[in-house]
Motif scaffolding. Structure first.
Motif, mmCIF file in Angstrom:
data_model
loop_
_atom_site.group_PDB
_atom_site.id
_atom_site.type_symbol
_atom_site.label_atom_id
_atom_site.label_comp_id
_atom_site.label_asym_id
_atom_site.label_seq_id
_atom_site.Cartn_x
_atom_site.Cartn_y
_atom_site.Cartn_z
ATOM 1 N N ALA A 14 0.667 -1.099 -0.194
ATOM 2 C CA ALA A 14 0.195 -0.051 -0.124
ATOM 3 C C ALA A 14 0.986 1.408 -0.064
ATOM 4 C CB ALA A 14 -0.963 -0.027 1.198
ATOM 5 N N SER A 15 2.009 1.200 -0.202
ATOM 6 C CA SER A 15 3.016 2.442 -0.005
ATOM 7 C C SER A 15 3.089 3.038 -1.450
ATOM 8 C CB SER A 15 4.610 1.966 0.467
ATOM 9 O OG SER A 15 4.885 1.049 -0.589
ATOM 10 N N ARG A 20 -1.558 1.457 -3.097
ATOM 11 C CA ARG A 20 -1.844 2.851 -2.583
ATOM 12 C C ARG A 20 -3.141 3.629 -2.983
ATOM 13 N NH1 ARG A 20 2.018 8.334 -2.063
ATOM 14 N NH2 ARG A 20 3.090 6.999 -0.645
ATOM 15 N N GLU A 21 -3.413 3.503 -4.458
ATOM 16 C CA GLU A 21 -4.832 3.749 -5.014
ATOM 17 C C GLU A 21 -6.026 3.143 -4.530
ATOM 18 O OE1 GLU A 21 -6.401 6.746 -7.155
ATOM 19 O OE2 GLU A 21 -4.350 6.486 -7.005
ATOM 20 N N PHE A 22 -5.801 1.795 -4.585
ATOM 21 C CA PHE A 22 -6.981 1.062 -3.926
ATOM 22 C C PHE A 22 -7.292 1.417 -2.739
ATOM 23 C CE2 PHE A 22 -7.382 -3.309 -6.559
ATOM 24 C CZ PHE A 22 -7.432 -2.530 -7.623
ATOM 25 N N ILE A 96 -12.255 -6.857 3.951
ATOM 26 C CA ILE A 96 -11.982 -6.791 2.761
ATOM 27 C C ILE A 96 -10.321 -7.121 2.844
ATOM 28 C CG2 ILE A 96 -11.705 -5.862 0.874
ATOM 29 C CD1 ILE A 96 -14.194 -4.327 1.261
ATOM 30 N N VAL A 97 -9.650 -7.972 2.302
ATOM 31 C CA VAL A 97 -8.324 -8.203 2.076
ATOM 32 C C VAL A 97 -7.873 -7.891 0.542
ATOM 33 C CG1 VAL A 97 -8.148 -10.492 1.976
ATOM 34 C CG2 VAL A 97 -6.192 -9.325 2.759
ATOM 35 N N ILE A 98 -6.857 -6.982 0.306
ATOM 36 C CA ILE A 98 -6.224 -7.123 -1.043
ATOM 37 C C ILE A 98 -4.684 -7.430 -1.175
ATOM 38 C CG2 ILE A 98 -5.949 -5.492 -3.167
ATOM 39 C CD1 ILE A 98 -8.450 -3.762 -1.915
ATOM 40 N N PHE A 240 -11.919 -1.235 -11.227
ATOM 41 C CA PHE A 240 -11.882 -2.539 -9.965
ATOM 42 C C PHE A 240 -13.262 -2.108 -9.423
ATOM 43 C CE2 PHE A 240 -11.133 -3.181 -5.512
ATOM 44 C CZ PHE A 240 -11.214 -4.630 -5.526
ATOM 45 N N ILE A 241 -13.427 -1.034 -8.827
ATOM 46 C CA ILE A 241 -14.645 -0.379 -8.219
ATOM 47 C C ILE A 241 -15.961 -0.667 -9.079
ATOM 48 C CG2 ILE A 241 -15.826 1.321 -7.019
ATOM 49 C CD1 ILE A 241 -13.157 2.326 -6.182
#
Length: 262
Positions: A14-15, A20-22, A96-98, A240-241
């Motif tokens: 997520a950095s 990060r965008e998700f 939720i896990v990505i 994705f959304i």
């Protein structure tokens, strides 16, 4: 997919880039008090930047950051993070896990030249074993509520690409794990999505363009970058959304950015 529920969200890698965008775009859609976001990545400073951008938009949303080297991460590391960020709470309505974190590997070698088992063990631990271990702990901690499990997949998981033997093999292994998970679990309890985000203008594609041994692969990435036909993290996150909102996929499906039905 009701993102207005009290949601626990965990994003790896997520950095920067897609991760990060998700994290940012999903967090903006959380409206229920009591939602939580947890960000994992290697660079703490960059994770704090991601957190700051989320908090600037949703000030009341708790955001936790953890710097973690996935090539050494173990089940107990993930368990501690989940429990420290409220994973054991009964107040969440969805989790939720990505599984976004991943590395491209050594693209300078041909498939016949990949034989260093020490390198392979480290690479597979980072890209496959750690994702499976994290998912195991996530399933255990959130066993009582509906879960969305997202694996960031790729065309390379289902089609061979020259110069990318490392990447193709770990992505194929990872996707098959999540497809088995979907087969074994009820979609009402655990919804699984293998999302292929397309070719994105990120550090990973820069690395492939710089290091790949196959001139055709180098030329393909260079042409897409120079013609600005590569996607941005924002574009693939938006799609994705939409995929989640349209909900036309079955648990375990491989859904590509360019799939027209979404």
């Amino acid at each position: 997919m009701d993102l207005k529920q009290r949601t626990y969200l965990l994003v790896t890698g997520a950095s920067r880039g897609i991760g990060r965008e998700f994290a940012q775009q999903l967090a903006k859609r959380f409206r229920a008090e009591g939602s939580v976001v947890t960000l994992l990545g290697r660079n703490q400073a960059l994770l704090e930047e991601t957190k700051a951008e989320i908090v600037a938009t949703v000030p009341s949303l708790p955001v936790h950051t953890y710097s973690l080297e996935l090539e050494m991460a173990k089940a107990e590391d993930f368990s501690k993070i989940l429990e420290a960020t409220g994973g054991g709470s009964s107040s969440f309505e969805r989790a939720i896990v990505i599984h976004n974190a991943g590395t491209v590997g050594d693209t300078s070698k041909r498939a016949k030249e990949i034989g260093d088992t020490d390198y392979l063990q480290s690479y597979y631990h980072s890209n496959v074993f750690s994702a499976i271990s994290l998912n195991c702990e996530f399933m255990r901690v959130f066993q009582a509520i509906p879960k969305l499990v997202v694996n960031l997949s790729t065309l390379a998981a289902i089609a061979p690409i020259s110069s990318m033997a490392h990447y193709c093999t770990v992505k194929a292994a990872r996707e098959m794990y999540f497809r088995v998970l979907a087969t074994e679990e009820s979609a009402d309890d655990t919804l699984v999505l293998n999302y292929a985000p397309g070719v994105i203008d990120t550090q990973m594609t820069v690395q492939v363009q710089r290091e790949a041994h196959d001139p055709a692969v180098v030329a393909m990435f260079r042409e897409q970058r120079e013609s600005k036909t590569m996607l941005t993290p924002g574009q693939t996150t938006e799609r994705f959304i939409k995929v989640l909102e349209a909900f036309k996929f079955k648990s375990g499906d491989h859904v590509d950015y360019r799939d027209e039905k979404f």
